[in-house]
Design an enzyme around this catalytic site. Structure first.
Site, PDB file in Angstrom:
ATOM      1  CG  HIS A 263      -9.554   8.826  -3.913  1.00  0.00           C
ATOM      2  ND1 HIS A 263      -9.103   9.829  -3.080  1.00  0.00           N
ATOM      3  CD2 HIS A 263      -9.124   9.139  -5.162  1.00  0.00           C
ATOM      4  CE1 HIS A 263      -8.441  10.706  -3.802  1.00  0.00           C
ATOM      5  NE2 HIS A 263      -8.422  10.318  -5.059  1.00  0.00           N
ATOM      6  CG  ASP A 317      -7.804   6.432 -12.699  1.00  0.00           C
ATOM      7  OD1 ASP A 317      -7.745   7.311 -13.570  1.00  0.00           O
ATOM      8  OD2 ASP A 317      -6.998   6.347 -11.759  1.00  0.00           O
TER       9      ASP A 317
HETATM   10  N1  CMC Z   1     -10.097  -2.813  -4.005  1.00  0.00           N
HETATM   11  C1  CMC Z   1     -10.238  -3.568  -2.891  1.00  0.00           C
HETATM   12  N2  CMC Z   1      -9.970  -3.111  -1.659  1.00  0.00           N
HETATM   13  C2  CMC Z   1      -9.545  -1.846  -1.545  1.00  0.00           C
HETATM   14  C3  CMC Z   1      -9.381  -1.016  -2.659  1.00  0.00           C
HETATM   15  C4  CMC Z   1      -9.681  -1.552  -3.922  1.00  0.00           C
HETATM   16  N3  CMC Z   1      -9.540  -0.813  -5.030  1.00  0.00           N
HETATM   17  N4  CMC Z   1      -8.935   0.187  -2.260  1.00  0.00           N
HETATM   18  C5  CMC Z   1      -8.813   0.113  -0.934  1.00  0.00           C
HETATM   19  N5  CMC Z   1      -9.189  -1.108  -0.495  1.00  0.00           N
HETATM   20  C6  CMC Z   1      -9.231  -1.597   0.905  1.00  0.00           C
HETATM   21  C7  CMC Z   1      -7.849  -2.089   1.317  1.00  0.00           C
HETATM   22  O1  CMC Z   1      -7.687  -3.449   1.046  1.00  0.00           O
HETATM   23  C8  CMC Z   1      -7.862  -1.780   2.792  1.00  0.00           C
HETATM   24  O2  CMC Z   1      -8.650  -2.741   3.444  1.00  0.00           O
HETATM   25  P1  CMC Z   1      -8.267  -3.248   4.940  1.00  0.00           P
HETATM   26  O3  CMC Z   1      -8.353  -2.012   5.788  1.00  0.00           O
HETATM   27  O4  CMC Z   1      -9.295  -4.259   5.239  1.00  0.00           O
HETATM   28  O5  CMC Z   1      -6.881  -3.786   4.844  1.00  0.00           O
HETATM   29  C9  CMC Z   1      -8.621  -0.455   2.862  1.00  0.00           C
HETATM   30  O6  CMC Z   1      -9.502  -0.472   1.741  1.00  0.00           O
HETATM   31  C10 CMC Z   1      -7.734   0.764   2.800  1.00  0.00           C
HETATM   32  O7  CMC Z   1      -6.893   0.602   1.651  1.00  0.00           O
HETATM   33  P2  CMC Z   1      -5.486   1.313   1.465  1.00  0.00           P
HETATM   34  O8  CMC Z   1      -4.754   0.604   0.391  1.00  0.00           O
HETATM   35  O9  CMC Z   1      -4.824   1.475   2.791  1.00  0.00           O
HETATM   36  O10 CMC Z   1      -5.961   2.729   0.981  1.00  0.00           O
HETATM   37  P3  CMC Z   1      -5.014   3.841   0.415  1.00  0.00           P
HETATM   38  O11 CMC Z   1      -5.624   5.123   0.810  1.00  0.00           O
HETATM   39  O12 CMC Z   1      -3.591   3.614   0.791  1.00  0.00           O
HETATM   40  O13 CMC Z   1      -5.093   3.607  -1.170  1.00  0.00           O
HETATM   41  C11 CMC Z   1      -5.746   3.681  -3.396  1.00  0.00           C
HETATM   42  C12 CMC Z   1      -5.843   4.364  -2.027  1.00  0.00           C
HETATM   43  C13 CMC Z   1      -6.366   4.573  -4.444  1.00  0.00           C
HETATM   44  C14 CMC Z   1      -4.259   3.511  -3.750  1.00  0.00           C
HETATM   45  C15 CMC Z   1      -6.455   2.334  -3.329  1.00  0.00           C
HETATM   46  O14 CMC Z   1      -7.830   2.525  -3.100  1.00  0.00           O
HETATM   47  C16 CMC Z   1      -6.236   1.502  -4.588  1.00  0.00           C
HETATM   48  O15 CMC Z   1      -5.205   0.832  -4.700  1.00  0.00           O
HETATM   49  N6  CMC Z   1      -7.184   1.539  -5.577  1.00  0.00           N
HETATM   50  C17 CMC Z   1      -7.021   0.817  -6.814  1.00  0.00           C
HETATM   51  C18 CMC Z   1      -6.133   1.608  -7.745  1.00  0.00           C
HETATM   52  C19 CMC Z   1      -6.838   2.831  -8.285  1.00  0.00           C
HETATM   53  O16 CMC Z   1      -7.971   2.775  -8.729  1.00  0.00           O
HETATM   54  N7  CMC Z   1      -6.112   3.957  -8.283  1.00  0.00           N
HETATM   55  C20 CMC Z   1      -6.625   5.223  -8.775  1.00  0.00           C
HETATM   56  C21 CMC Z   1      -6.832   6.177  -7.641  1.00  0.00           C
HETATM   57  S1  CMC Z   1      -7.795   7.637  -8.055  1.00  0.00           S
HETATM   58  C22 CMC Z   1      -6.953   8.468  -9.282  1.00  0.00           C
HETATM   59  C23 CMC Z   1      -5.499   8.641  -9.109  1.00  0.00           C
HETATM   60  O17 CMC Z   1      -4.999   8.896  -8.028  1.00  0.00           O
HETATM   61  O18 CMC Z   1      -4.818   8.525 -10.121  1.00  0.00           O
END
Ligand code: CMC
Length: 380
Positions: A263, A317
């Site tokens: 998140h 989720d």
């Molecule tokens: N699985 C594996 N690695 C992850 C994940 C994940 N679900 N989420 C973040 N990371 C890692 C990412 O690879 C990165 O690592 P590094 O710094 O080594 O490159 C680091 O954590 C930061 O990730 P980010 O993508 O820059 O984080 P963000 O704040 O842009 O993204 C997120 C947040 C929710 C989009 C992301 O965690 C994600 O894609 N999660 C999976 C999809 C998901 O479950 N979405 C629902 C979110 S909560 C409810 C909603 O908003 O609807």
């Protein structure tokens, strides 16, 4: 005002885009409050409609205010036959989120008057949208299976009526109660992508149906609300507890995201995931165990081990799909259900935005060139 330089932040991370008193998140401590009230308290003691009232109007309703609000919503649950006719033309293989986005936008055709400075217009739009969105989700689900839409049942409250329209069966009170709590948990969450989308659309002073339609489109993506559907698909393809470790290792090696985890704000387990997990357990103890829950527990254990140090824990989720699956809801309706709930938050932000409106018009860091000579077609 002169423009001041500020650093470009991809995804606007950490950039405030508004002042708001609707909800609060502390991502380090795992705290979520709606209008200052802890989510745990609201999940235990408040109904979804009571919570929606709190979010939109700023205070918990009195008994009479709640009664009037509920009656108003009940009165507006039906949708016009022309909307149903329009929905009958949607392809049955289409995703219910696309059907919902189209139907929500279509409400603007039927309620075309726009009077954003009239409190009565605002009140009616809020009631209409909250009342009709569940009916439209259920109607599309019935129609894509070749059935007529099931009319709302005036004997049933908001959550029970939605489950009824979906299945044509009056749900068990525990099922309706748990579903109502799920709606409360999904109702609002500060400036997430779909809420920001709602605010940007609202800032042009367009009508509330366009505001909701744009937010539905934004919620649909797998990085946002669409993740709940993806979680179930992932559990299906993992298949067995023994396969969790290799499956997850493979995703991590290939730098793929694990759906339902991580998140932007929470660096601990999402407080809503904790409540949803408890609800899932309650439901399983009443209606029988779900083997996917064993998979989910193992998944959480493995991911905490491998990614916990990065602050990646279950988000809202992750467990919601298990609850909905147990309630017999098809997985492609999980995100539309998220939308049914989040409409409350979108409308609260719409109303808050209108009071202090300034059109959103951010800037960019231009990375192109200047003074390029035009090349005529024959010379390209
Ligand atoms: N699985 C594996 N690695 C992850 C994940 C994940 N679900 N989420 C973040 N990371 C890692 C990412 O690879 C990165 O690592 P590094 O710094 O080594 O490159 C680091 O954590 C930061 O990730 P980010 O993508 O820059 O984080 P963000 O704040 O842009 O993204 C997120 C947040 C929710 C989009 C992301 O965690 C994600 O894609 N999660 C999976 C999809 C998901 O479950 N979405 C629902 C979110 S909560 C409810 C909603 O908003 O609807």
């Amino acid at each position: 005002m002169t423009a001041t330089f500020c650093e470009y932040k991809p995804g606007l991370e950490g950039i405030p885009v508004t002042k708001s008193s609707i909800s609060f998140v502390d991502g380090q401590k795992g705290i979520l409050e709606y209008r200052g009230i802890a989510i745990e308290e609201l999940a235990k003691r408040s109904s979804f409609l009571e919570t929606a009232y709190l979010l939109i109007w700023g205070e918990l309703p009195s008994q009479q205010q709640l009664q009037e609000f509920q009656i108003d919503i009940l009165f507006h649950r039906r949708i016009k036959y022309r909307i149903r006719d329009m929905m009958k033309c949607f392809p049955e293989s289409g995703h219910p989120m696309d059907a919902l986005q189209t139907s929500a936008a279509a409400l603007g055709l039927f309620y075309a008057r726009r009077a954003l400075d009239d409190p009565e217009y605002i009140r009616k739009a809020v009631v209409r949208i909250l009342a009709k969105i569940p009916t439209m989700v259920a109607a599309f689900h019935q129609m894509r299976r070749g059935n007529d839409a099931v009319q709302p049942n005036d004997e049933l409250d908001y959550a029970a009526n939605f489950l009824y329209m979906l299945t044509e069966r009056v749900p068990h009170p525990l099922e309706a109660k748990i579903f109502d709590i799920c709606l409360t948990l999904h109702a609002e969450h500060t400036i997430n992508a779909s809420t920001f989308s709602a605010m940007v659309t609202a800032s042009t002073l367009t009508d509330p149906y366009a505001v909701v339609a744009s937010a539905v489109g934004t919620l649909a993506g797998p990085l946002h609300g669409g993740a709940n559907e993806e979680v179930l698909l992932m559990l299906e393809s993992i298949g067995s507890v023994g396969n969790v470790e290799p499956y997850i290792s493979n995703l991590i090696i290939n730098k793929q995201k694990i759906m339902g985890f991580g998140h932007r704000v929470y660096k601990v387990k999402d407080p809503r995931a904790k409540i949803l997990q408890e609800l899932a357990v309650d439901l399983f103890s009443e209606t029988g165990h779900d083997r996917y829950y064993d998979l989910a527990l193992e998944l959480e254990r493995v991911i905490e081990l491998k990614l916990g140090q990065k602050g990646i824990y279950p988000n809202i989720d992750f467990y919601s799909g298990l609850v909905y699956r147990k309630l017999g809801i098809p997985s492609d309706l999980f995100t539309p259900i998220f939308a049914i709930a989040r409409v409350a938050g979108w409308l609260a932000h719409w109303k808050e935005q209108l009071a202090v409106n300034r059109i959103f018009r951010p800037t960019q860091v231009y990375t192109g060139q200047h003074d390029i000579a035009y090349i005529s077609m024959s010379e390209r």
